[in-house]
Design a protein around this motif. Sequence first.
Motif, PDB file in Angstrom:
ATOM      1  N   LEU A  97       0.816  -1.215   0.000  1.00 44.06           N
ATOM      2  CA  LEU A  97       0.000   0.000   0.000  1.00 44.06           C
ATOM      3  C   LEU A  97       0.853   1.271   0.000  1.00 44.06           C
ATOM      4  CD1 LEU A  97      -2.648  -1.182   2.587  1.00 44.06           C
ATOM      5  CD2 LEU A  97      -3.056  -0.794   0.146  1.00 44.06           C
ATOM      6  N   ASN A 100       2.977   3.096  -4.131  1.00 43.63           N
ATOM      7  CA  ASN A 100       2.594   4.156  -5.060  1.00 43.63           C
ATOM      8  C   ASN A 100       1.942   5.343  -4.358  1.00 43.63           C
ATOM      9  OD1 ASN A 100       3.395   2.724  -7.473  1.00 43.63           O
ATOM     10  ND2 ASN A 100       1.676   1.367  -7.045  1.00 43.63           N
ATOM     11  N   LEU A 101       2.145   5.437  -3.057  1.00 39.40           N
ATOM     12  CA  LEU A 101       1.499   6.489  -2.284  1.00 39.40           C
ATOM     13  C   LEU A 101       2.029   7.876  -2.638  1.00 39.40           C
ATOM     14  CD1 LEU A 101      -0.566   7.202  -0.108  1.00 39.40           C
ATOM     15  CD2 LEU A 101       1.226   6.819   1.605  1.00 39.40           C
ATOM     16  N   ASP A 120      -0.781  10.314  -3.658  1.00 38.47           N
ATOM     17  CA  ASP A 120      -1.816   9.901  -4.592  1.00 38.47           C
ATOM     18  C   ASP A 120      -3.072   9.574  -3.777  1.00 38.47           C
ATOM     19  OD1 ASP A 120      -3.513   8.052  -6.095  1.00 38.47           O
ATOM     20  OD2 ASP A 120      -1.879   7.992  -7.562  1.00 38.47           O
ATOM     21  N   GLU A 123      -4.524   6.064  -3.936  1.00 39.24           N
ATOM     22  CA  GLU A 123      -3.732   5.121  -3.134  1.00 39.24           C
ATOM     23  C   GLU A 123      -4.041   5.294  -1.637  1.00 39.24           C
ATOM     24  OE1 GLU A 123      -1.718   2.606  -4.274  1.00 39.24           O
ATOM     25  OE2 GLU A 123      -2.501   3.179  -6.243  1.00 39.24           O
ATOM     26  N   LYS A 126      -7.314   3.584  -1.008  1.00 39.33           N
ATOM     27  CA  LYS A 126      -7.109   2.131  -0.959  1.00 39.33           C
ATOM     28  C   LYS A 126      -6.529   1.728   0.405  1.00 39.33           C
ATOM     29  CE  LYS A 126      -4.774   0.591  -4.452  1.00 39.33           C
ATOM     30  NZ  LYS A 126      -3.704   0.089  -5.340  1.00 39.33           N
TER      31      LYS A 126
END
Length: 144
Positions: A97, A100-101, A120, A123, A126
Motif C-alpha cells: 500500500l 505508489n502512495l 496519490d 492510493e 485504498k
Amino acid sequence: MAALKTQKNDRDVVEFIHAFAEGEQKVKDSLFLLELMEKITGYKPVMWGESIIGFGQYHYKSQRSRQEGDWPLIGFSPRKSAISLYTYTGMEEHAYLLENLGKFKMGKACIYVKKVSDIDLSELEKMIRTTMAYMKENYETSEG
C-alpha cells in the motif's frame, strides 16, 4: 493500570483545525482530509486527545502488556512539521500500500506528509479501506 492519555472528547474538530494547523495550506489540507476520511469511512470525525482527529474506533488489548483501550480506526493530525496520517496497519502484508502512495516519511505508527498534494489520493483511499477492513476483521469496532 493507568488510563490512556489520549481519550475521545467532544472538542469541535473544525475549530481545532483552524486553531492548531499552522498556515493556510495545512488548514486547507486538513479540511480536505476531514471531508475525504468521513466520506470513505462513513464515520463522523471526533477529537482524540489534544491533537488527533479520528474516525470510528476499535478496542485493543496488548499482547505484550496488560494495556488495553480504545483508539480511532483511522485518523490524522495537522502537526507543525507534517500531517500525521493514522491510516496504515504497519503489517508486512500491507507494505504494498506504500509503493505508489507518493512522497512521505514513515513513522512507527503513522505516515508523515508535508502536504496532501504530495500523495496519490486513490492510493490513500485504498490504504484507508484496507486498514479499516483489517481492523474490523481483527478487533471489536464501533462508530465511536
